[in-house]
Design an enzyme around this catalytic site. Structure first.
Site, PDB file in Angstrom:
ATOM      1  N   LYS A 112     -45.651 -79.159 -36.267  1.00 17.28           N
ATOM      2  CA  LYS A 112     -46.705 -78.209 -35.869  1.00 17.28           C
ATOM      3  C   LYS A 112     -48.073 -78.699 -36.348  1.00 17.28           C
ATOM      4  O   LYS A 112     -49.054 -78.684 -35.604  1.00 17.28           O
ATOM      5  CB  LYS A 112     -46.395 -76.813 -36.441  1.00 17.28           C
ATOM      6  CG  LYS A 112     -45.196 -76.149 -35.769  1.00 17.28           C
ATOM      7  CD  LYS A 112     -44.694 -74.930 -36.532  1.00 17.28           C
ATOM      8  CE  LYS A 112     -43.382 -74.425 -35.934  1.00 17.28           C
ATOM      9  NZ  LYS A 112     -42.761 -73.334 -36.691  1.00 17.28           N
TER      10      LYS A 112
ATOM     11  N   ASP B 240     -46.912 -66.076 -34.580  1.00 16.84           N
ATOM     12  CA  ASP B 240     -45.465 -66.174 -34.361  1.00 16.84           C
ATOM     13  C   ASP B 240     -44.951 -64.967 -33.570  1.00 16.84           C
ATOM     14  O   ASP B 240     -43.822 -64.969 -33.090  1.00 16.84           O
ATOM     15  CB  ASP B 240     -44.714 -66.265 -35.704  1.00 16.84           C
ATOM     16  CG  ASP B 240     -44.287 -67.696 -36.018  1.00 16.84           C
ATOM     17  OD1 ASP B 240     -44.238 -68.518 -35.073  1.00 16.84           O
ATOM     18  OD2 ASP B 240     -44.011 -67.989 -37.194  1.00 16.84           O
TER      19      ASP B 240
ATOM     20  N   GLN C 133     -43.178 -70.214 -42.293  1.00 23.91           N
ATOM     21  CA  GLN C 133     -41.953 -70.823 -41.761  1.00 23.91           C
ATOM     22  C   GLN C 133     -40.718 -70.099 -42.317  1.00 23.91           C
ATOM     23  O   GLN C 133     -40.590 -69.929 -43.525  1.00 23.91           O
ATOM     24  CB  GLN C 133     -41.922 -72.309 -42.130  1.00 23.91           C
ATOM     25  CG  GLN C 133     -40.790 -73.080 -41.489  1.00 23.91           C
ATOM     26  CD  GLN C 133     -40.876 -73.157 -39.962  1.00 23.91           C
ATOM     27  OE1 GLN C 133     -41.940 -73.396 -39.408  1.00 23.91           O
ATOM     28  NE2 GLN C 133     -39.761 -72.929 -39.294  1.00 23.91           N
TER      29      GLN C 133
END
Ligand code: NAP
Length: 292
Positions: free
Chosen positions: A52, A119, A96
């Protein structure tokens, strides 16, 4: 059979975002900025976050990677998130997952300000998605929508079977495919570990989204001739022939299923790159919202 090439489709999105970022910097404006928090040293998480951050650099986005030890307390992590919420230069925040067991994922997700929730896991984002309002869509389902769009796949009136009901893939995918929009307007069946007649349901599907995390679960005898098959699964399977000691397997037996399909995604190179594309699109949209 045509391959739904996630690498190619993601490349097209990245080129478009690169161009847009260049226009912003030429106009003296700040760049979109993604901040990622990585807790601990899980191998797969390290790989995902590195990818990412690397892609942000490729397209001209700013990125910040905050690494915290697995022993970090929940309070310390929440304070880090609060600092990023307040940081005017940061447009998107991702933590994450998975997190160490002593930290509540739901507390962490709810701590991210909804305007930076790239997200798309915050209850505000989920609520907006369910009601069809503009919002951040979780990156993997968003990436799959972008892939269907890129290849102009007809979805209206189709029967979609989604295998898996997680909050990050299966459930949002089923909602998005059922919405009155493109890609969408499908009749959706969502399956899980308690589904009894999975094979029969799959055989009725025009579109199968396999997101259960069981390597090579979907076999040719579960797939109707001409179906579109989206393979979300990524499972590390021991493989002595590989330097890393493992190879990545999807949820679909690609070799035997592909000949039956009209379109199919490979693993790797299908949904994976599109997930990153979805995240970058969310970050760009967060930036636009702040600067509009
Ligand atoms: P998850 O949270 O483990 O959810 C798996 C789902 O599959 C659950 O709903 C489970 O049912 C269902 N399931 C498990 N075994 C089943 C079976 N035999 N028959 C029917 N349903 C079954 O997994 P996830 O996070 O959604 O991820 C799924 C896979 O996608 C994993 O391989 C993951 O690594 C991969 N993934 C890939 C990307 C990407 O970018 N390509 C992104 C995210 C995830 P229950 O609810 O009843 O337990």
């Amino acid at each position: 059979m045509q391959l739904l090439d996630g690498k190619k489709a993601a490349q097209a999105i990245k080129e478009d975002l690169t161009q847009k970022t260049t226009q912003l910097t030429n106009a003296g404006k700040p760049r979109p900025h993604l901040a990622a928090i990585l807790v601990g040293n899980d191998g797969a998480s390290e790989t995902y976050v590195a990818s990412k951050v690397k892609t942000c650099a490729e397209i001209g986005f700013e990125s910040t990677l905050k690494r915290l030890p697995a022993t970090v307390t929940e309070d310390e992590l929440l304070q880090e998130i609060e600092a990023l919420n307040k940081n005017e230069e940061v447009n998107g925040i991702l933590v994450q997952l998975p997190l160490p067991k002593h930290i509540s994922e739901s507390k962490v997700i709810q701590a991210i300000h909804p305007s930076k929730d790239v997200d798309g896991f915050h209850p505000v984002s989920v609520g907006n998605m369910v009601s069809g309002a503009p919002t951040f869509i979780p990156a993997t389902p968003y990436g799959i929508l972008l892939l269907l769009q890129h290849y102009n796949i007809e979805t209206k009136g189709k029967h979609a079977v989604v295998i898996g009901r997680s909050h990050i893939v299966g459930t949002p995918m089923s909602i998005l495919l059922s919405r009155n929009s493109y890609p969408g307007n499908c009749t959706v069946t969502i399956c899980h570990s308690a589904t009894k007649n999975l094979k029969e349901l799959c055989l009725q599907a025009d579109i199968i989204v396999a997101a259960l995390g069981r390597a090579e679960f979907v076999s040719a005898d579960m797939v109707k001739e001409g179906a579109v098959v989206i393979d979300v699964g990524i499972t590390r399977v021991a493989d002595a022939s590989k330097k890393s000691g493992f190879s990545l397997k999807g949820d679909v037996k690609f070799d035997e299923v592909a000949p039956r399909c009209s379109y199919i995604t490979p693993v790797p190179g299908g949904v994976g790159p599109m997930t990153i594309a979805g995240l970058l699109m969310n970050t760009y949209n967060a930036y636009l919202k702040k600067h509009s």
